[in-house]
Design a protein around this motif. Structure first.
Motif, PDB file in Angstrom:
ATOM      1  N   ASN A  11       0.831  -1.210   0.000  1.00 12.29           N
ATOM      2  CA  ASN A  11       0.000   0.000   0.000  1.00 12.29           C
ATOM      3  C   ASN A  11       0.867   1.263   0.000  1.00 12.29           C
ATOM      4  N   ASP A  12       1.957   1.238   0.761  1.00 12.50           N
ATOM      5  CA  ASP A  12       2.893   2.385   0.739  1.00 12.50           C
ATOM      6  C   ASP A  12       3.459   2.568  -0.669  1.00 12.50           C
ATOM      7  N   GLN A  13       3.774   1.455  -1.322  1.00 10.57           N
ATOM      8  CA  GLN A  13       4.366   1.529  -2.664  1.00 10.57           C
ATOM      9  C   GLN A  13       3.356   2.037  -3.688  1.00 10.57           C
ATOM     10  N   ILE A  14       2.079   1.724  -3.485  1.00 14.24           N
ATOM     11  CA  ILE A  14       1.023   2.263  -4.366  1.00 14.24           C
ATOM     12  C   ILE A  14       1.067   3.794  -4.296  1.00 14.24           C
ATOM     13  N   ALA A  15       1.234   4.338  -3.088  1.00 11.68           N
ATOM     14  CA  ALA A  15       1.361   5.805  -2.934  1.00 11.68           C
ATOM     15  C   ALA A  15       2.592   6.308  -3.685  1.00 11.68           C
ATOM     16  N   ASN A  16       3.704   5.573  -3.580  1.00 10.03           N
ATOM     17  CA  ASN A  16       4.938   5.999  -4.271  1.00 10.03           C
ATOM     18  C   ASN A  16       4.755   6.009  -5.788  1.00 10.03           C
ATOM     19  N   GLU A  17       4.033   5.006  -6.308  1.00 10.49           N
ATOM     20  CA  GLU A  17       3.822   4.925  -7.763  1.00 10.49           C
ATOM     21  C   GLU A  17       2.908   6.052  -8.249  1.00 10.49           C
ATOM     22  N   PHE A  18       1.843   6.344  -7.497  1.00 13.78           N
ATOM     23  CA  PHE A  18       0.964   7.465  -7.882  1.00 13.78           C
ATOM     24  C   PHE A  18       1.738   8.788  -7.782  1.00 13.78           C
ATOM     25  N   ALA A  19       2.584   8.924  -6.761  1.00 13.52           N
ATOM     26  CA  ALA A  19       3.385  10.153  -6.623  1.00 13.52           C
ATOM     27  C   ALA A  19       4.342  10.289  -7.809  1.00 13.52           C
ATOM     28  N   ALA A  20       4.926   9.167  -8.230  1.00 14.71           N
ATOM     29  CA  ALA A  20       5.828   9.176  -9.396  1.00 14.71           C
ATOM     30  C   ALA A  20       5.055   9.592 -10.648  1.00 14.71           C
ATOM     31  N   SER A  21       3.825   9.104 -10.775  1.00 12.83           N
ATOM     32  CA  SER A  21       2.982   9.452 -11.922  1.00 12.83           C
ATOM     33  C   SER A  21       2.722  10.957 -11.942  1.00 12.83           C
ATOM     34  N   GLN A  22       2.373  11.513 -10.793  1.00 12.94           N
ATOM     35  CA  GLN A  22       2.121  12.962 -10.703  1.00 12.94           C
ATOM     36  C   GLN A  22       3.381  13.756 -11.035  1.00 12.94           C
ATOM     37  N   GLN A  23       4.530  13.266 -10.558  1.00 15.28           N
ATOM     38  CA  GLN A  23       5.786  13.964 -10.839  1.00 15.28           C
ATOM     39  C   GLN A  23       6.060  13.995 -12.344  1.00 15.28           C
ATOM     40  N   TYR A  24       5.778  12.887 -13.019  1.00 13.52           N
ATOM     41  CA  TYR A  24       6.044  12.844 -14.462  1.00 13.52           C
ATOM     42  C   TYR A  24       5.065  13.723 -15.238  1.00 13.52           C
ATOM     43  N   ILE A  25       3.850  13.892 -14.729  1.00 12.36           N
ATOM     44  CA  ILE A  25       2.942  14.859 -15.361  1.00 12.36           C
ATOM     45  C   ILE A  25       3.531  16.265 -15.205  1.00 12.36           C
ATOM     46  N   ALA A  26       4.043  16.575 -14.014  1.00 13.45           N
ATOM     47  CA  ALA A  26       4.665  17.892 -13.790  1.00 13.45           C
ATOM     48  C   ALA A  26       5.855  18.087 -14.734  1.00 13.45           C
ATOM     49  N   ASN A  27       6.677  17.047 -14.900  1.00 10.86           N
ATOM     50  CA  ASN A  27       7.813  17.131 -15.832  1.00 10.86           C
ATOM     51  C   ASN A  27       7.304  17.400 -17.251  1.00 10.86           C
ATOM     52  N   ALA A  28       6.275  16.666 -17.656  1.00 11.31           N
ATOM     53  CA  ALA A  28       5.727  16.804 -19.015  1.00 11.31           C
ATOM     54  C   ALA A  28       5.220  18.219 -19.249  1.00 11.31           C
ATOM     55  N   ILE A  29       4.533  18.760 -18.264  1.00  6.85           N
ATOM     56  CA  ILE A  29       3.968  20.112 -18.407  1.00  6.85           C
ATOM     57  C   ILE A  29       5.089  21.147 -18.546  1.00  6.85           C
ATOM     58  N   TYR A  30       6.173  20.962 -17.786  1.00 11.99           N
ATOM     59  CA  TYR A  30       7.321  21.875 -17.907  1.00 11.99           C
ATOM     60  C   TYR A  30       7.807  21.921 -19.352  1.00 11.99           C
ATOM     61  N   TYR A  31       7.973  20.749 -19.969  1.00 11.49           N
ATOM     62  CA  TYR A  31       8.478  20.702 -21.344  1.00 11.49           C
ATOM     63  C   TYR A  31       7.424  21.165 -22.351  1.00 11.49           C
ATOM     64  N   ASP A  32       6.189  20.816 -22.093  1.00  7.81           N
ATOM     65  CA  ASP A  32       5.103  21.219 -22.993  1.00  7.81           C
ATOM     66  C   ASP A  32       5.041  22.746 -23.070  1.00  7.81           C
ATOM     67  N   ALA A  33       5.190  23.395 -21.911  1.00  4.79           N
ATOM     68  CA  ALA A  33       5.117  24.863 -21.857  1.00  4.79           C
ATOM     69  C   ALA A  33       6.262  25.499 -22.647  1.00  4.79           C
ATOM     70  N   GLN A  34       7.356  24.751 -22.807  1.00  5.34           N
ATOM     71  CA  GLN A  34       8.505  25.265 -23.562  1.00  5.34           C
ATOM     72  C   GLN A  34       8.508  24.792 -25.009  1.00  5.34           C
ATOM     73  N   THR A  35       7.409  24.212 -25.429  1.00  5.30           N
ATOM     74  CA  THR A  35       7.274  23.675 -26.794  1.00  5.30           C
ATOM     75  C   THR A  35       8.414  22.713 -27.117  1.00  5.30           C
ATOM     76  N   LEU A  36       8.567  21.728 -26.236  1.00  6.66           N
ATOM     77  CA  LEU A  36       9.481  20.607 -26.471  1.00  6.66           C
ATOM     78  C   LEU A  36       8.591  19.356 -26.457  1.00  6.66           C
ATOM     79  N   PRO A  37       7.869  19.127 -27.571  1.00  9.16           N
ATOM     80  CA  PRO A  37       6.782  18.136 -27.551  1.00  9.16           C
ATOM     81  C   PRO A  37       7.232  16.699 -27.337  1.00  9.16           C
ATOM     82  N   ARG A  38       8.435  16.344 -27.803  1.00 10.40           N
ATOM     83  CA  ARG A  38       8.887  14.952 -27.604  1.00 10.40           C
ATOM     84  C   ARG A  38       9.176  14.684 -26.135  1.00 10.40           C
TER      85      ARG A  38
END
Ligand SMILES: [Fe+2]
Ligand SMILES: [Fe+2]
Length: 177
Positions: A11-38
């Protein structure tokens, strides 16, 4: 029925995986905002992978009649200093998750819970790939900061972590996305 200690740690690891997912969305948005689509697409896809990892763990708990507690997660990092920072953070995150999965397997082994030990095997294998993917991407982005388009070209060419669907992956609750 899985060992109670294993269920608690999974159950703790489920939290870690969802947190990792949220972090990668944040990473994606950073690049998207800079028009680095890949780079954006790469991290949006990674976010789905992490969500699937959580859903695989949820499905396992459902299968073994373990309690599932859907966790709240800590807010992701969003204030990146430069284009290298999100990838450096991703590599750190994957290295940390490798340690977490190894510890999880350690609990299953200590408890003599062979089914749970077997379940964690796939995630260890997955971590080898994920750490290698982020490590390669960090190398490429470090030598291409002058020309971030070179990183875009690298991802366009190599496809990042875009691997064929893995038939040995555990089933995910609700079906893998
Ligand atoms: Fe994961
Ligand atoms: Fe990962």
């Amino acid at each position: 029925m899985a060992a109670a200690r294993f269920v608690e740690r999974l159950n703790d690891q489920i939290a870690n995986e969802f947190a990792a997912s949220q972090q990668y969305i944040a990473n994606a948005i950073y690049y998207d905002a800079q028009t680095l689509p890949r780079l954006a697409t790469f991290f949006y896809a990674q976010a789905v992978e992490e969500r699937n990892h959580a859903m695989m763990m949820i499905q396992y708990l459902l299968d073994v009649d373990g309690d599932v507690a859907i966790p709240g997660v800590a807010a992701p990092e969003t204030g990146f200093a430069d284009a290298v920072a999100p990838v450096a953070l991703a590599l750190e995150q994957e290295q940390r998750v490798s340690d977490q999965i190894a510890a999880l397997m350690g609990v299953a082994r200590e408890e003599g819970d062979f089914l749970s030990e077997q379940f964690t095997q796939w995630f260890l294998k997955e971590q080898v790939e994920e750490v290698a993917t982020m490590s390669s991407l960090l190398t490429v982005i470090n030598r291409s900061t002058e020309t971030l388009m070179a990183v875009e070209d690298y991802l366009a060419r190599e496809g990042g972590s875009d691997r064929a669907a893995d038939p040995t992956a555990p089933p995910a609750a609700g079906g893998a996305l």
